[in-house]
Design a protein around this motif. Structure first.
Motif, PDB file in Angstrom:
ATOM      1  N   PRO A  68       1.060   5.047   1.673  1.00  0.00           N
ATOM      2  CA  PRO A  68       0.484   6.036   2.601  1.00  0.00           C
ATOM      3  C   PRO A  68       0.907   7.473   2.334  1.00  0.00           C
ATOM      4  CG  PRO A  68       2.357   4.988   3.615  1.00  0.00           C
ATOM      5  CD  PRO A  68       2.218   4.352   2.251  1.00  0.00           C
ATOM      6  N   ARG A  69       1.864   7.694   1.435  1.00  0.00           N
ATOM      7  CA  ARG A  69       2.309   9.062   1.135  1.00  0.00           C
ATOM      8  C   ARG A  69       2.775   9.107  -0.322  1.00  0.00           C
ATOM      9  NH1 ARG A  69       5.980   6.445   4.219  1.00  0.00           N
ATOM     10  NH2 ARG A  69       8.132   6.308   3.452  1.00  0.00           N
ATOM     11  N   TYR A  76       0.856  -1.194   0.000  1.00  0.00           N
ATOM     12  CA  TYR A  76       0.000   0.000   0.000  1.00  0.00           C
ATOM     13  C   TYR A  76       0.886   1.235   0.000  1.00  0.00           C
ATOM     14  CZ  TYR A  76       0.911   0.961   4.973  1.00  0.00           C
ATOM     15  OH  TYR A  76       1.503   1.263   6.182  1.00  0.00           O
ATOM     16  N   LEU A  90      -4.074   0.667   8.472  1.00  0.00           N
ATOM     17  CA  LEU A  90      -3.164   1.273   7.500  1.00  0.00           C
ATOM     18  C   LEU A  90      -3.590   2.695   7.159  1.00  0.00           C
ATOM     19  CD1 LEU A  90      -2.578  -1.655   4.982  1.00  0.00           C
ATOM     20  CD2 LEU A  90      -1.426  -1.190   7.163  1.00  0.00           C
ATOM     21  N   ASP A  91      -2.611   3.558   6.964  1.00  0.00           N
ATOM     22  CA  ASP A  91      -2.869   4.931   6.542  1.00  0.00           C
ATOM     23  C   ASP A  91      -3.049   4.992   5.029  1.00  0.00           C
ATOM     24  OD1 ASP A  91      -2.669   5.947   9.125  1.00  0.00           O
ATOM     25  OD2 ASP A  91      -0.487   6.147   8.973  1.00  0.00           O
ATOM     26  N   THR A  92      -3.531   6.136   4.559  1.00  0.00           N
ATOM     27  CA  THR A  92      -3.719   6.330   3.130  1.00  0.00           C
ATOM     28  C   THR A  92      -3.305   7.748   2.746  1.00  0.00           C
ATOM     29  OG1 THR A  92      -5.314   6.107   1.318  1.00  0.00           O
ATOM     30  CG2 THR A  92      -6.111   7.129   3.339  1.00  0.00           C
TER      31      THR A  92
END
Length: 283
Positions: A168-169, A166, A241-243
């Protein structure tokens, strides 16, 4: 009195899926393109102002998966699949998208049956020629725009990877004039492994053969958080999890775009096919 047997028969198309209560769309590509289109990057005045990453993208097409050795393969359940094809070259990438809005903030769930292959131009296994494939959701509520994105990293620089990731940034926005900005968030930077995300996918021995896979991704528009990812029998909890998240942008209220992508890890074109795609919500 017994129930007639005809009343017990499932919908043979939808019973392959596990949708949430409200189906937003169901696209069987044997029925046509269903609104899937090419992603053009933002530009002002001239296409020359478009970010180079977006210039490489090609339009999706309908394909019956014709092979040079075995004839027409067809889709999983019909004659045609949606096909994404990169240009030839290591790192070449393409995406498609369906542009829509969400009618109510809720948990949204994307499901599909897909397969992937490099272009079969040599008699080699070619199982490391596709770098990755994945999906981006482009969503905006009153306060934020988010770009949750996950991918299956198949290979990198010729080495097998076989894992879910994934992002995140991303990189910074760029100004292309007339109050228009752009961001190329599809690059190779900032991908992070999803815990427990190693998975071997079925890849047949001959480069013209394909096997179809099931995929499911959930995202809660109310909390702007992932829920779950499933591919075949692997289920991953993504709720921690961040996005990618930015301040809301003008004119994009209730935005909800679905954006699959694929890229190549060799000089061959990389292909991503969808038999069918379903989006559902829990409202």
């Amino acid at each position: 009195m017994s129930t007639p047997r005809t009343a017990q028969r499932p919908d043979l198309q939808l019973s392959r899926f596990d949708p949430l209560p409200r189906i937003m769309f169901y696209d069987d590509f044997s029925q046509g393109m269903s609104g899937w289109t090419e992603l053009l990057g933002n530009y002002t005045g001239s296409l020359r102002t478009m970010h180079p990453g977006y210039r490489q993208f090609t339009p999706p097409m309908l394909s019956n998966l014709t092979q040079w050795d075995g004839g027409t393969h067809g889709a999983l359940t019909g004659s045609y699949a949606l096909k994404l094809a990169t240009r030839p070259g290591r790192g070449a990438q393409t995406v498609s998208l369906k542009r829509m809005t969400f009618p109510k903030a809720c948990t949204m769930q994307l499901e599909c049956f897909f397969t992937f292959k490099p272009e079969a131009i040599e008699l080699e296994l070619s199982d490391r020629d596709v770098r990755s494939f994945g999906v981006v959701l482009d969503i905006q509520n009153d306060k934020h725009r988010v770009l949750p994105q996950v991918r299956y990293l198949n290979a990198l620089n010729g080495e097998a990877q076989n894992k879910w990731q994934y992002k995140p940034r991303s990189v910074d926005f760029e100004n292309v004039g007339d109050r228009t900005v752009t961001i190329y968030h599809y690059g190779e930077e900032n991908w992070i492994d999803i815990p427990g995300g190693h998975q071997l996918l079925c890849y047949n021995e001959i480069p013209t053969k394909v096997n179809w896979h099931y995929f499911r991704l959930g995202f809660d528009v109310r909390t702007l958080r992932y829920t779950e990812l499933q591919c075949n029998d692997t289920v991953l909890d993504l709720s921690d999890l961040d996005t990618l998240k930015f301040d809301a942008m003008p004119n994009l209220r209730n935005l909800f775009n679905v954006i699959p992508f694929v890229d190549s890890d060799s000089d061959k074109r990389a292909f991503l096919y969808f038999d069918s795609i379903l989006l559902s919500g829990d409202w």
